[in-house]
Design a protein around this motif. Structure first.
Motif: not given
Length: 119
Positions: A36, A77-78, A80-81
């Motif tokens: 990451w 993505q952010e 989702t996290e």
């Protein structure tokens, strides 16, 4: 001279996310975090990604649709996290129990299980 790992303190949610992701990606948690970090480094150096615009969207001050495809991928993505972290913090059973309310859920076979309120 060989490089060695340096101990680093991480927020628990980052470590927990890395542990969860590592099971899927066949990496250790440390390898997942390094992966990451490399992706983040590349994104920050990329001229195709406007981090200011991404941050505006993440704080609710910008339009997702105005972002490029790469920037939208970063935002997704952010999101989702963040959603995964929030779901991990949920404990409906404890909340209902603390409030003295009954609740129901499905068991592994799909049958309804009723948990009565406790006095």
């Amino acid at each position: 001279m060989a490089r060695t790992s340096q101990p680093t303190r991480l927020p628990a949610d980052i470590y927990d996310a890395a542990v969860a992701a590592s099971a899927i990606s066949s990496r250790s948690a440390a390898q997942q975090i390094a992966h990451w970090a490399r992706i983040g480094r590349e994104l920050e150096m990329s001229p195709q990604v406007n981090h200011r615009a991404i941050n505006h969207v993440l704080v609710g001050a910008g339009s997702y649709d105005a972002l490029s495809e790469q920037e939208q991928a970063v935002v997704r993505q952010e999101w989702t996290e963040r959603a995964t972290a929030l779901r991990g913090e949920l404990n409906y059973a404890a909340g209902f129990t603390a409030a003295g309310e009954s609740y129901s859920e499905l068991d592994a076979d799909g049958s309804v299980v009723v948990h009565p309120a406790r006095d």
